[in-house]
Design an enzyme around this catalytic site. Structure first.
Site, short mmCIF file in Angstrom:
data_model
loop_
_atom_site.label_atom_id
_atom_site.label_comp_id
_atom_site.label_asym_id
_atom_site.label_seq_id
_atom_site.Cartn_x
_atom_site.Cartn_y
_atom_site.Cartn_z
N TYR A 120 -2.31 7.27 6.06
CA TYR A 120 -2.10 8.71 6.20
C TYR A 120 -3.42 9.49 6.18
O TYR A 120 -3.41 10.70 6.03
CB TYR A 120 -1.20 9.22 5.07
CG TYR A 120 0.24 8.77 5.15
CD1 TYR A 120 0.71 8.01 6.21
CD2 TYR A 120 1.15 9.11 4.16
CE1 TYR A 120 2.03 7.59 6.28
CE2 TYR A 120 2.48 8.70 4.22
CZ TYR A 120 2.91 7.95 5.28
OH TYR A 120 4.22 7.54 5.35
N LYS A 167 0.54 -5.50 -0.39
CA LYS A 167 0.65 -6.54 0.64
C LYS A 167 -0.72 -7.20 0.83
O LYS A 167 -1.20 -7.41 1.94
CB LYS A 167 1.16 -5.92 1.94
CG LYS A 167 1.64 -6.94 2.98
CD LYS A 167 2.87 -7.72 2.55
CE LYS A 167 3.31 -8.66 3.68
NZ LYS A 167 4.34 -9.61 3.21
N ASP A 199 7.24 -6.17 0.39
CA ASP A 199 8.46 -6.57 1.10
C ASP A 199 9.43 -7.30 0.17
O ASP A 199 10.65 -7.11 0.26
CB ASP A 199 8.12 -7.42 2.34
CG ASP A 199 7.13 -8.53 2.05
OD1 ASP A 199 6.50 -8.53 0.98
OD2 ASP A 199 6.98 -9.43 2.91
N ASP A 223 5.77 5.78 -0.01
CA ASP A 223 6.65 6.63 0.78
C ASP A 223 7.91 5.87 1.19
O ASP A 223 9.05 6.32 0.96
CB ASP A 223 5.89 7.11 2.02
CG ASP A 223 6.59 8.22 2.77
OD1 ASP A 223 7.65 8.68 2.32
OD2 ASP A 223 6.07 8.65 3.82
N ASP A 227 11.89 5.96 -0.60
CA ASP A 227 13.04 6.34 0.24
C ASP A 227 14.11 5.26 0.20
O ASP A 227 15.32 5.55 0.20
CB ASP A 227 12.59 6.56 1.68
CG ASP A 227 11.98 7.94 1.89
OD1 ASP A 227 11.71 8.62 0.89
OD2 ASP A 227 11.78 8.32 3.06
#
Length: 327
Positions: A120, A167, A199, A223, A227
């Site tokens: 971002y 990750k 993951d 983010d 969610d």
């Protein structure tokens, strides 16, 4: 001392849920001065810019900002606003409340998301008709800053420690740097940590959310994973958030502008009002913040409820019920 609050309703249901949160803040015996400002799609359509300079300056100079939602221009609004308050961490609780038909009612998580870097950072290029690139930025200093906050957070909240979701097995240099910096700070502070691949976390949290409480994440992972957790607790309409800097903060619901229901007066104000409770706590009004949380939780449990939670109440109905519990 009087605190100054910038209020930015923004687009869509932000125009409905933000006044509800302001009404709750105004009902408290606290000396607030509110400054209303504008941003979002409708401002862009009128002026060509989604975030006017005067709105940015208000957010950068007042004690806290309460933000509703932005539509298509969200990235042009929320990212600069986070910069305006020097926000280095995004705090996103994902809690299942009594009375809400949650997929996993045992869920009680807090995501601490790095808020300045990662993908971002804005370094994107279209190099040809066939090729675009995105540069991911990760620094040791920002990762350590987040880690120090996370250590303070778990110590103040009496948690056992936190998980670090990353990750680094694939993104060795960037997520590897993030992981190493966070773990080093936690080790120095004597805070227990566990690592989890992001993951794998996405699977494990759905199967058994009780194995996690505080989760420290890079920007994009925080983010997406928060969610995902919203789906366990009743939807995005239930998630508040706080973007915190060293001197000021920006508080917003996670649900977005919801154009499909905007203007109907049926938006759920719970996440925005809980965001206002986080604002109160950030400014040192812990008792008032707890009272607001209790009022929201009572209404969620007993009703009235908006259509997204299976009821037929309006935004105003729910807001009034919360205000009555604060009397």
């Amino acid at each position: 001392m009087t605190a100054e609050i910038t209020v930015i309703p923004g687009d869509g249901i932000g125009q409905e849920v933000t006044p509800a949160a302001v009404a709750v803040l105004e009902a408290l015996d606290i000396d607030f001065v509110f400054h209303e400002a504008d941003a979002g799609d409708h401002v862009h359509a009128e002026t060509g810019e989604a975030l006017p300079d005067e709105t940015y300056e208000l957010a950068a100079s007042t004690d806290a900002t309460l933000f509703g939602a932005a539509g298509e221009t969200a990235a042009d609004v929320i990212l600069p606003l986070r910069e305006a308050v020097d926000s280095f961490v995004n705090v996103r609780p994902a809690t299942a409340y009594p009375g809400v038909d949650a997929l996993r009612p045992e869920t009680d998580l807090v995501f601490l998301r790095e808020n300045t870097e990662g993908v971002y950072s804005g370094h994107e290029d279209r190099l040809s008709e066939d090729l675009s690139t995105l540069t991911r930025v990760v620094t040791t200093s920002a990762s350590e800053r987040l880690a120090e906050f996370a250590c303070d957070f778990v110590e103040d909240g009496d948690y056992d420690g936190f998980h670090v979701a990353h990750k680094a097995n694939v993104m060795r240099e960037t997520d590897g740097r993030f992981r190493d910096a966070v773990l080093a700070v936690a080790d120095e502070r004597g805070v227990e940590t566990e690592e989890v691949l992001m993951d794998a976390f996405a699977t494990h949290v759905c199967l058994d959310p009780t194995q996690f409480d505080v989760v420290v994440c890079p920007n994009l992972a925080g983010d997406v994973l928060s969610d995902l957790a919203a789906g366990l607790v009743g939807g995005l309409g239930m998630l508040p958030s706080a973007n915190l800097g060293p001197e000021r903060g920006l508080f917003e619901p996670v649900h977005g502008s919801a154009p499909d229901i905007a203007g109907q007066g049926i938006a759920n104000p719970a996440a925005t009002i809980i965001s206002a409770a986080m604002l109160l706590e950030y400014l040192g009004h812990d008792a008032e913040g707890e009272a607001v949380r209790a009022a929201v939780e009572g209404v969620l449990e007993d009703g009235p409820r908006t259509p997204d939670l299976g009821g037929d109440a309006s935004t105003d109905d729910v807001t009034e019920a919360i205000l009555e519990r604060l009397d």
